[in-house]
Design a protein around this motif. Structure first.
Motif, mmCIF file in Angstrom:
data_model
loop_
_atom_site.group_PDB
_atom_site.id
_atom_site.type_symbol
_atom_site.label_atom_id
_atom_site.label_comp_id
_atom_site.label_asym_id
_atom_site.label_seq_id
_atom_site.Cartn_x
_atom_site.Cartn_y
_atom_site.Cartn_z
ATOM 1 N N ARG A 63 -16.201 23.145 9.783
ATOM 2 C CA ARG A 63 -16.588 24.445 10.419
ATOM 3 C C ARG A 63 -15.689 25.276 10.564
ATOM 4 N N GLU A 64 -14.519 24.940 10.949
ATOM 5 C CA GLU A 64 -13.870 25.918 11.920
ATOM 6 C C GLU A 64 -12.611 26.372 10.731
ATOM 7 N N MET A 67 -14.552 29.349 10.048
ATOM 8 C CA MET A 67 -14.726 30.592 11.364
ATOM 9 C C MET A 67 -13.503 31.648 10.498
ATOM 10 N N PHE A 97 -22.550 38.040 7.514
ATOM 11 C CA PHE A 97 -23.122 38.494 9.138
ATOM 12 C C PHE A 97 -23.988 39.901 8.358
ATOM 13 N N ILE A 138 -23.367 33.219 5.517
ATOM 14 C CA ILE A 138 -23.915 32.638 7.637
ATOM 15 C C ILE A 138 -25.262 31.367 7.041
ATOM 16 N N TYR A 141 -27.620 28.889 11.120
ATOM 17 C CA TYR A 141 -27.661 29.206 12.181
ATOM 18 C C TYR A 141 -26.527 29.805 12.941
ATOM 19 N N ASP A 142 -26.033 30.387 12.216
ATOM 20 C CA ASP A 142 -25.358 31.826 12.345
ATOM 21 C C ASP A 142 -23.573 30.925 12.116
ATOM 22 N N ASN A 143 -23.436 29.764 11.737
ATOM 23 C CA ASN A 143 -21.909 29.992 11.187
ATOM 24 C C ASN A 143 -21.965 30.423 10.108
ATOM 25 N N TYR A 144 -20.012 30.391 10.216
ATOM 26 C CA TYR A 144 -20.250 31.241 8.660
ATOM 27 C C TYR A 144 -19.331 30.152 7.803
ATOM 28 N N GLN B 74 -11.211 36.255 16.142
ATOM 29 C CA GLN B 74 -12.150 35.146 15.210
ATOM 30 C C GLN B 74 -10.666 33.879 14.853
ATOM 31 N N ALA B 78 -10.361 30.070 16.172
ATOM 32 C CA ALA B 78 -10.929 28.923 15.428
ATOM 33 C C ALA B 78 -10.665 28.456 15.507
ATOM 34 N N ALA B 81 -10.199 26.209 18.382
ATOM 35 C CA ALA B 81 -11.315 24.709 18.355
ATOM 36 C C ALA B 81 -9.923 23.930 17.516
ATOM 37 N N MET B 82 -9.867 24.406 16.315
ATOM 38 C CA MET B 82 -8.940 23.190 15.594
ATOM 39 C C MET B 82 -8.186 22.017 16.440
ATOM 40 N N SER B 93 -16.374 27.219 17.641
ATOM 41 C CA SER B 93 -15.761 28.434 18.581
ATOM 42 C C SER B 93 -16.890 29.585 17.757
ATOM 43 N N PHE B 97 -20.644 38.159 16.952
ATOM 44 C CA PHE B 97 -22.394 37.887 16.662
ATOM 45 C C PHE B 97 -22.645 36.605 15.911
ATOM 46 N N GLN B 98 -22.115 35.212 16.396
ATOM 47 C CA GLN B 98 -22.894 34.313 16.635
ATOM 48 C C GLN B 98 -23.671 34.583 18.202
ATOM 49 N N ARG B 119 -27.457 30.763 22.262
ATOM 50 C CA ARG B 119 -26.377 29.400 21.426
ATOM 51 C C ARG B 119 -25.085 29.049 22.503
ATOM 52 N N ASP B 142 -25.408 45.830 13.977
ATOM 53 C CA ASP B 142 -24.602 44.440 13.570
ATOM 54 C C ASP B 142 -23.043 45.658 12.868
ATOM 55 N N TYR B 144 -19.001 45.732 14.068
ATOM 56 C CA TYR B 144 -18.778 45.559 14.951
ATOM 57 C C TYR B 144 -17.844 46.080 16.244
#
Lengths: 403, 403
Positions: A63-64, A67, A97, A138, A141-144, B74, B78, B81-82, B93, B97-98, B119, B142, B144
């Motif tokens: 997932r990350e 991202m 997105f 996406i 759930y809007d995750n990339y 971004q 990411a 989170a890793m 992360s 948009f998310q 979220r 939408d 950025y």
């Protein structure tokens, strides 16, 4: 006319190439077409991101990773829009997105489910070139997410289908699809047209021009593809349902050296044995290709098959482990240095002499055939690895494919 | 407790610092708190992206610049989170948009309008650390957007407000807010608390700890801020509505050397002249600060004011151009090497002796005051640039701020 043009990472690797692609798209735009451009990440960008991630966490979650990696295409499309703008043509970049490119949640290997065409059509109608991130999507759930290998080709095909595009051009670093690998067969010819099915067979045999998933999607939605070079203006190869055969029995000859042969010798000659053997392999995600089962001598028979050479060690290990437990056999035997040579052609189904012609060419070249596998539009032989290049050339010549 | 922690670009500049931040957040998490982390782009990432854009198109549209630059945060989130994941703590992360961080469409300088908390709350409730991209948003189409200077601070404050956070910690490379710049006043003390208004005055005077927009937002939504260092565990400075004064009349002394003085000499002594002069400047986006108008000698008077020294040339040029046309005057006179020294304190409103005490300190130090400007909780004097540091120290001592 609405045209979707896809360029890979090497086509946008630096400023010069970005402007090369920009000018190419602007030609189409100035001819009055609506132009949608699909881009991969710049080659170095992805490598840099992968290195950063590996440094922080070699086992980062998918997932990350997605991202992180989806920033790569976003950088490409923004820079491309800037390049076109500096050439005086209005352009806008959109990521997954912004387009609403919906996929499954299978991170790093998602499947496209649905593409909204609204935003892209709106931008096209205001006479902008629309530059879209390939490879990414996406989830609900809007995750990339990312689409895995060949993902940008798939994005281009899916966009062409969703937008009812008149053309979908896949730009690579080769001119098109050849009758064989020109490095092995110097006389290989570029094909003007090829069917989806032939392209699928050739791709799975190692002609890495288009990824199978994109060809399958093109076939499903009837999207006609053109494979051509970003470095010149040659015509390229059209991939479509009913390609003209130009009087040739087959379209191409491919060699694959990433092959090994395994034989499970002396298994019981009773139903279900093959199932048990292959079940053990598929549980470990090992694919098998050509399968040959001996007719059987009394209560025993042999099962032979090929696997990718890179899977050989794992395959033998898992079979040895299962032997005497999941199934019984006398021996597990393997051969590492073999190769597959295949001919592919949509015309083969209606022509009985094709196989014989191939075998004759190999006999004349004094090449021994170990195993034979056939599919609807493909015939594959397993031979010694050392004979592979010679066999490819001999077959290529025999079928009149030399230029 | 729900805590929002914001770290700037230098705090995530490399692997070591990323893990430093990760461990710091994990401390909070393991103490049972819900932790939301707001990150800027890694310093080098933004520089790299800016260089790429400048190379392709030095006049790139702001829309595409924002599309490009938002990849920076971004990447940060990411990787963070890793890092947390590799330390055994679940983290996720999210980008603008998310989260659905809505802003105006004013690319490169947007304002936050609305943040969806759904979220983030969902992820917090499943016991994840949530890492959010600072600085960025999406507009109603939408696209950025980015928030301009100090944008990540604003993101953190807005998130703290939207999530009803119990604390909002802004990590910088300094320990907190000081009574003066420690490089000029070695005896400067760190403040335990300061009011929003004092912080706003100090920020506008060059104490670049927090950007004004984030402090204004914190004040509006009553978000209590803590400014502290990411390099140590010192307490930091709390920014809130009713800060304790610790018996001090003022909270800080600030010097600003990016100042020049302009005088428009001998304008007509009639209504509307000042308006005409400042209108010319504001049309060119030049801000003026301390304004002094002479009482007038007969039918003539003088108007003096300060501008940022970096605006001096433009200001004089635009005034000379307008002279004899938009307004009449005898001369336009300016002085480049001046400085502002200001004292700031919420207690000053109720204490008449503050200004006198400041002037006395400057008199004792033999420093000549050119102009005086006052605001509700601030007194500013214009002096020679060469006197600035000495004046700052003298005033700092006079008000008993030395440690």
């Amino acid at each position: 006319m609405l045209v979707v043009k896809k360029f890979g990472g090497s086509s946008v690797a630096d400023k010069e190439r970005i402007f090369n692609v920009a000018r190419r798209c602007i030609e189409d735009y100035k001819a009055g077409n609506q132009v949608v451009v699909v881009l991969s990440a710049m080659g170095k960008t992805t490598d840099g991101l992968l290195a950063k991630a590996a440094d922080i966490n070699p086992n980062a979650s998918k997932r990350e990773m997605d991202m992180l990696l989806t920033t790569g295409e976003q950088i490409s499309v923004a820079l491309m829009a800037m390049a076109m703008d500096s050439l005086g043509v209005p352009a806008i970049s959109l990521n997954a997105f912004q387009v609403q490119m919906h996929t499954t949640t299978n991170y790093s290997n998602s499947r496209l489910l649905r593409i909204d065409s609204e935003r892209i059509m709106h931008e096209l109608e205001s006479r902008k070139i629309v530059i879209v991130t390939g490879f990414q999507g996406i989830d609900k759930y809007d995750n990339y997410t990312t689409l895995g290998r060949g993902g940008s080709d798939t994005t281009a095909v899916a966009l062409a289908a969703a937008l009812h595009a008149d053309a979908c051009e896949i730009y690579t670093d080769v001119d098109g699809v050849y009758t064989s690998d020109p490095r092995i067969v110097p006389n290989a010819r570029k094909l003007a047209e090829i069917t989806y099915d032939e392209m699928l067979e050739l791709a799975s045999l190692g002609a890495k021009v288009l990824h199978n998933r994109s060809v399958e999607m093109a076939k499903r939605y009837g999207v006609q593809l053109v494979v051509r070079s970003s470095l010149n203006h040659e015509e390229g190869t059209i991939v479509k349902e009913n390609a003209k055969m130009e009087g040739m029995l087959i379209s191409g000859v491919a060699a694959d050296k990433n092959v090994a042969r395994i034989s499970v010798v002396g298994v019981k000659n009773e139903p279900g044995v093959a199932f048990k053997v292959f079940n053990v392999l598929s549980a470990k995600n090992i694919s098998v290709d050509i399968i040959l089962q001996s007719i059987g001598r009394g209560d025993k028979k042999d099962i032979s098959f090929t696997v990718a050479r890179t899977d050989l060690k794992d395959a033998v290990a898992v079979l040895e482990e299962a032997r005497g437990n999941k199934f019984e056999c006398e021996a597990i035997d393997y051969e590492e240095h073999v190769a597959k040579v295949s001919i592919v052609g949509a015309g083969m189904e209606s022509n009985a002499g094709v196989a014989a012609k191939m075998f004759e060419a190999l006999y004349n070249a004094n090449i021994n055939i170990r195993m034979i596998g056939t599919a609807e539009i493909r015939i594959t032989v397993l031979i010694d690895e050392d004979d592979a290049d010679r066999a490819t050339r001999a077959v290529h010549t025999a079928f009149g494919l030399d230029k």
